[in-house]
Design an enzyme around this catalytic site. Structure first.
Site, mmCIF file in Angstrom:
data_model
loop_
_atom_site.group_PDB
_atom_site.id
_atom_site.type_symbol
_atom_site.label_atom_id
_atom_site.label_comp_id
_atom_site.label_asym_id
_atom_site.label_seq_id
_atom_site.Cartn_x
_atom_site.Cartn_y
_atom_site.Cartn_z
ATOM 1 N N GLY A 31 0.830 -1.197 0.000
ATOM 2 C CA GLY A 31 0.000 0.000 0.000
ATOM 3 C C GLY A 31 0.862 1.243 0.000
ATOM 4 N N CYS B 210 6.807 -0.367 6.664
ATOM 5 C CA CYS B 210 6.339 0.821 5.966
ATOM 6 C C CYS B 210 7.411 1.264 4.983
ATOM 7 C CB CYS B 210 6.061 1.932 6.976
ATOM 8 S SG CYS B 210 5.512 3.479 6.246
ATOM 9 N N LEU B 211 6.993 1.596 3.762
ATOM 10 C CA LEU B 211 7.957 2.046 2.752
ATOM 11 C C LEU B 211 8.658 3.338 3.193
ATOM 12 C CD1 LEU B 211 5.916 1.339 -0.502
ATOM 13 C CD2 LEU B 211 7.834 0.008 0.404
ATOM 14 N N HIS C 80 -3.266 0.725 8.242
ATOM 15 C CA HIS C 80 -1.966 1.383 8.143
ATOM 16 C C HIS C 80 -2.014 2.583 7.197
ATOM 17 C CE1 HIS C 80 2.599 1.097 7.857
ATOM 18 N NE2 HIS C 80 2.295 1.881 6.835
ATOM 19 N N GLU C 81 -2.589 2.369 6.009
ATOM 20 C CA GLU C 81 -2.616 3.451 5.006
ATOM 21 C C GLU C 81 -3.494 4.610 5.449
ATOM 22 O OE1 GLU C 81 -0.379 3.418 2.932
ATOM 23 O OE2 GLU C 81 0.082 1.298 3.171
ATOM 24 N N GLN D 90 3.022 9.922 1.489
ATOM 25 C CA GLN D 90 4.315 9.237 1.332
ATOM 26 C C GLN D 90 5.052 9.668 0.068
ATOM 27 O OE1 GLN D 90 2.553 5.108 2.242
ATOM 28 N NE2 GLN D 90 4.629 4.973 3.043
ATOM 29 N N HIS E 185 -1.832 7.020 7.714
ATOM 30 C CA HIS E 185 -0.931 7.975 7.041
ATOM 31 C C HIS E 185 -1.660 9.280 6.717
ATOM 32 C CE1 HIS E 185 2.941 6.087 6.297
ATOM 33 N NE2 HIS E 185 2.378 4.977 5.854
#
Ligand code: ZN
Length: 164
Positions: free
Chosen positions: A46, A88-89, A130-131, A51, A134
């Site tokens: 995701g 997480c990226l 999670h997304e 991000q 953000h």
């Protein structure tokens, strides 16, 4: 389409609350295409707009059944509990244990601003939670139970967790 630079922890853009999308524009369509390409290239499950430095309420998710594009998403139902490793990226090379609901249902708009509903369990439920966090400037590192660990110590050199 283009790969966008993924912002990393410490970048203030990751701590801001994102704005609702009021109309779909060619610019936002390009953003969504780029987010998908960036997510796949980084092998994440995701990616949220902040991000890549854009403070809009847009996320893309693919936990193996996607892609899903969620505009102005909100969670309307959760149940159960799962505890597992998350990554997480925007926090490269790290992983930590986080407890999330095991089932999540979200309502949103899609890239055509049509109603879109997404429900899932396990990785998909985790990715949705999670997304969406953000979009409110929150990172999973603040939810980690115990210590944030190096991916290499947890999975070995060859394997990486799915990052969001
Ligand atoms: Zn993330």
């Amino acid at each position: 389409m283009a790969i966008r630079t993924i912002r990393e922890i410490g970048d203030p853009v990751l701590t801001k609350v994102c704005k609702e999308v009021t109309e779909m524009t060619p610019r936002l369509r390009t953003l969504i295409d780029d987010m998908l390409e960036t997510m796949y290239e980084a092998e994440g499950a995701g990616l949220a707009a902040p991000q890549v430095g854009i403070l809009k309420r847009i996320v893309v998710i693919d936990a193996g059944d996607g892609p899903h594009v969620l505009v102005n998403p909100r969670i309307v139902e959760t149940s159960g509990e799962q505890t597992g490793n998350e990554g997480c990226l925007s926090v490269p090379g790290k992983t930590g244990v986080v407890t999330r609901p095991d089932y999540v249902k979200a309502v949103a708009l899609n890239e055509d601003m049509q109603p879109y509903e997404l429900e899932g369990t396990q990785l998909l439920a985790r990715a949705i939670c999670h997304e969406l966090e953000h979009l409110d400037g929150k990172l999973y590192v603040d939810r980690v139970e115990g210590k944030l660990m190096d991916v290499r110590d947890v999975y070995g050199d060859d394997e990486e967790d799915e990052d969001e």
